[in-house]
Design an enzyme around this catalytic site. Structure first.
Site, mmCIF file in Angstrom:
data_model
loop_
_atom_site.group_PDB
_atom_site.id
_atom_site.type_symbol
_atom_site.label_atom_id
_atom_site.label_comp_id
_atom_site.label_asym_id
_atom_site.label_seq_id
_atom_site.Cartn_x
_atom_site.Cartn_y
_atom_site.Cartn_z
ATOM 1 C CE1 TYR A 291 -9.592 -2.311 8.963
ATOM 2 C CE2 TYR A 291 -10.470 -4.036 7.554
ATOM 3 C CZ TYR A 291 -9.416 -3.464 8.236
ATOM 4 O OH TYR A 291 -8.185 -4.052 8.183
ATOM 5 C CE1 TYR A 419 -4.259 -2.322 6.654
ATOM 6 C CE2 TYR A 419 -3.687 -4.431 5.668
ATOM 7 C CZ TYR A 419 -4.308 -3.711 6.668
ATOM 8 O OH TYR A 419 -4.966 -4.357 7.670
ATOM 9 C CG ASP A 520 3.381 -7.062 3.812
ATOM 10 O OD1 ASP A 520 2.986 -8.219 3.603
ATOM 11 O OD2 ASP A 520 2.697 -6.201 4.394
ATOM 12 C CE LYS A 549 -4.363 -10.508 3.221
ATOM 13 N NZ LYS A 549 -5.542 -10.578 4.074
#
Length: 702
Positions: A291, A419, A520, A549
């Site tokens: 980013y 997201y 998610d 993760k």
């Protein structure tokens, strides 16, 4: 001894085992330094078996040895226990907890408070002497990064112990100039031939350790009878002899202008600074970070090691990590169990293709995942990353509807503020305004979006919260293949915590409208919200579950998409196959580490730790609510959020956090938040909170 005065020398001393002679070596090195006119600091981080000094006093026995050898040296210990046993057992008996990061930090603080030309740090026992159930003394040496001398007893069994120790030192990346051999017992009596045999054995030990250990024998210290003499004059003579034998070792120690790391002897400080600067320049000019602009990137710092909840930078500073490396290092860095699983698997099979082959780490991990996942999930698809896990889930949903004879169900429904990743399919279900849709609007599939759930997690539930979603499904349900959302916590889309009853209603609506529910849990899974999976707050199960993760505890990249039996059978009916297959699917290294991570969750105190973190975050962040620019403060599980009323200056405030408070916090958008590892201590949590509060008071965020 010739000593080039300049920067101080830092050195750690460990032994192959107890009674290898490392205390004598440490004391003799201190004496050698003092005899050369140097100021000397000797530190024993942990000492057990305290001795009485009269008048109800107590002292560390090894410190008494140092002072006997070098009376002018400063000798310090960090922790002193009465019981004469291993450090972890002594700590347990006295209700204390030893921590590698705290010990390393204490050593540095003592070094800063007592400047000296020569700093010696002696361990206890051997490298793998336990400090607690997760850390050993080797972790302290690794965190310090100073040159590590190995003291090896020149006796039967000494070769094996020395080689194992040298192998571990190399594996942990700790700089080591070599080893010192000690005779811990007198030479045997008897005939001259016996002396010859003994000398031959000792010489052979030295040569074989040097060859097989790929290390240098820096000195040999004979047994000195006078060290145990009752009179001080005899001991003084013996210490002088020991110092002369070991003096050459000190000359070879590298100088360092920072007590944070060692340095190779051939490398000057200026050369190292030049190299470090070149690294940062190359990074800035050629490496794209997440980013950021390739031409105008944000500032970067070079990290050289991690341990526990701390990141050590090239300049020797340590930062408390409030991000758990983007939420994945839930057990902290380099947890011994995870490192052991990685090494063990690497020794047999780092990778093998998963097409037509299988292996035990993958099977064991899948069995564990299905055993702990919400009810009804029966099949596991291993992926490379969280974004790929989402891509797989979307493919599953679309293929399932096609196989069911409903090709018109080809849209995905989600809520705003979400997201789900940076790949194309995942981007299509991210928030259409705060996501990346404007850059790829002509390419991304057009999906359906309901308003973000407005019902706060910590407020009474409003039954009308799901009205807009219900209306959208009533109008578009015939074309909806699946509804995807992050349960209870919307992560990178805004760190929003919504009411579990909304999620329960979503489950009901998906069933009513014959669309699949994809949850998610890449960010929320494995305990982050106080439940093992966030959907447990609502007591529901999805049709498809995405995990990532924390799956491997932040050691390897790995993700998984779990599906119900109905989904798997639907896709596979009539010979159908799921059209996806990553090259590194079910990588054995990652699967082995993930299995060890799940073991830690199953056998550990994550639930109590997350509850403790939640309480400390509530206490520490509460004062932020009244500061200028703060729109909201919210905490759930091991997530603490301070939302501002306008965007945060990320680069400026991140520099403030690192320079002023020694913490690593990476804000985004209007949010300053923390999601630390579960092993973080209370005082470290409060340091993170104090950093955010300080940024607000001092205006460093804008």
């Amino acid at each position: 001894m010739s000593w080039g005065y300049g920067m101080p020398r830092f050195c750690c001393i460990t032994g192959t085992d107890t009674d290898a002679g490392k205390t004598v070596v440490t004391a003799a090195l201190a004496r050698a330094g003092a005899d050369a006119g140097l100021s000397v600091l000797v530190i024993k981080p942990v000492q057990t078996g305290a001795v009485s000094t009269g008048d109800m006093g107590r002292d560390a026995p090894d410190l008494l040895v140092y002072r006997d050898a070098a009376p002018h040296a400063v000798a310090k210990t960090l922790v002193l226990f009465d019981a004469a046993c291993s450090p972890h057992l002594a700590a347990r008996r006295e209700g204390a907890v030893l921590d590698a990061a705290a010990l390393a930090r204490g050593v540095r603080e003592l070094t800063a408070a007592n400047p000296a030309d020569l700093v010696l740090v002696e361990g206890a026992g051997g490298l793998l002497t336990p400090l607690n159930e997760e850390e050993t003394l080797c972790d302290v040496f690794s965190l310090l990064g100073w040159p590590l001398l190995l003291v090896a007893a020149n006796r039967l069994g000494g070769v094996n112990h020395a080689l194992l120790s040298l192998e571990l030192i190399r594996a942990r990346g700790i700089p080591s100039p070599g080893f010192i051999l000690t005779d811990c017992i007198p030479q045997p009596g008897g005939a001259a031939g016996d002396h010859d045999v003994a000398r031959a054995i000792r010489r052979d030990n030295r040569d074989i350790i040097t060859a097989l250990g790929r290390s240098s024998c820096l000195a040999e210290l004979p047994f000195l009878e006078g060290l145990g003499a009752a009179d001080s004059a005899s001991r003084n003579t013996a210490w002088s002899e020991a110092a002369r034998a070991l003096a050459p070792v000190l000359v070879g120690l590298p100088e360092s202008d920072s007590p944070g790391a060692g340095r190779a002897p051939a490398e000057t400080r200026e050369e190292e600074r030049t190299r470090d600067a070149a690294l940062i320049v190359f990074d800035r000019e050629h490496i794209w970070h997440p980013y950021t602009s390739a031409l105008h990137p944000l500032a970067c710092r070079e990290a050289v090691s991690t341990q526990g909840v701390r990141i050590r930078l090239r300049d020797g500073r340590e930062l408390i990590d409030g991000m758990a490396s983007w939420w994945c290092a839930i057990h902290g860095y380099r947890h011994p169990a995870l490192m052991a699983a990685l090494r063990e698997q690497a020794a047999s099979m780092p990778h093998v293709m998963f097409g037509g082959l299988t292996h035990e780490p993958a099977v064991a991990l899948a069995r564990r995942l299905l055993g702990m996942a919400p009810a009804g999930l029966e099949h596991v698809f291993f992926a490379d990353s969280g974004s790929v896990a989402v891509e797989v889930a979307l493919k599953m949903a679309l293929q399932y509807q096609q196989a069911a004879g409903k090709p018109g169900k080809n849209k995905l429904l989600t809520v705003r503020g979400g997201y789900h990743g940076d790949t194309m399919g995942a981007m299509s279900v991210c928030d259409p305004e705060t996501g990346m849709h404007s850059l790829f609007s002509g390419v991304l599939p057009r999906q359906l979006f309901a308003p973000r759930p407005a019902c706060r997690f910590d407020a009474p539930y409003d039954e009308s919260s799901s009205a807009a979603l219900e209306a959208l499904l009533d109008a578009e349900g015939a074309c909806v293949a699946a509804l995807i959302l992050e349960p209870v916590v919307q992560g990178a889309g805004g760190m929003w915590f919504y009411h579990p009853r909304y999620l329960r209603r979503v489950r009901e609506l998906c069933t009513e409208h014959d669309c699949l529910l994809i949850l998610d849990e890449i960010a929320t899974g494995f305990g982050r919200t106080g439940k093992l999976f966030a959907c447990e707050h609502a007591g529901i199960s999805p049709d498809i579950l995405c995990l990532g993760k924390g799956l491997t505890g932040g050691v390897m990249t790995l993700a998984a998409t779990l599906a119900s039996g109905d989904v798997a059978r639907g896709i596979s009916a009539g010979g159908g196959v799921l059209m996806h297959g990553p090259t590194f699917m079910a990588n054995p290294l990652a699967c082995a580490v993930a299995g060890a991570s799940l073991d830690l969750l199953a056998n550990g105190n994550w639930k109590q730790d997350v509850a403790r973190i939640e309480q400390r975050l509530r206490e520490g962040l509460a004062p932020c609510a009244g500061e200028e620019g703060v729109a909201d403060v919210r905490v759930l599980g091991a997530i603490g959020v301070v939302e501002m009323d306008r965007p945060v200056d990320t680069e400026r405030v991140q520099q403030y956090f690192a320079e002023r408070h020694g913490v690593w916090i990476r804000p985004f958008g209007q949010l300053m938040y923390v999601m630390p590892p579960y092993v973080i201590r209370d005082e470290e949590i409060m340091t993170l909170c104090a950093a955010i509060a300080g940024a607000l008071r001092e205006g460093a965020w804008k």
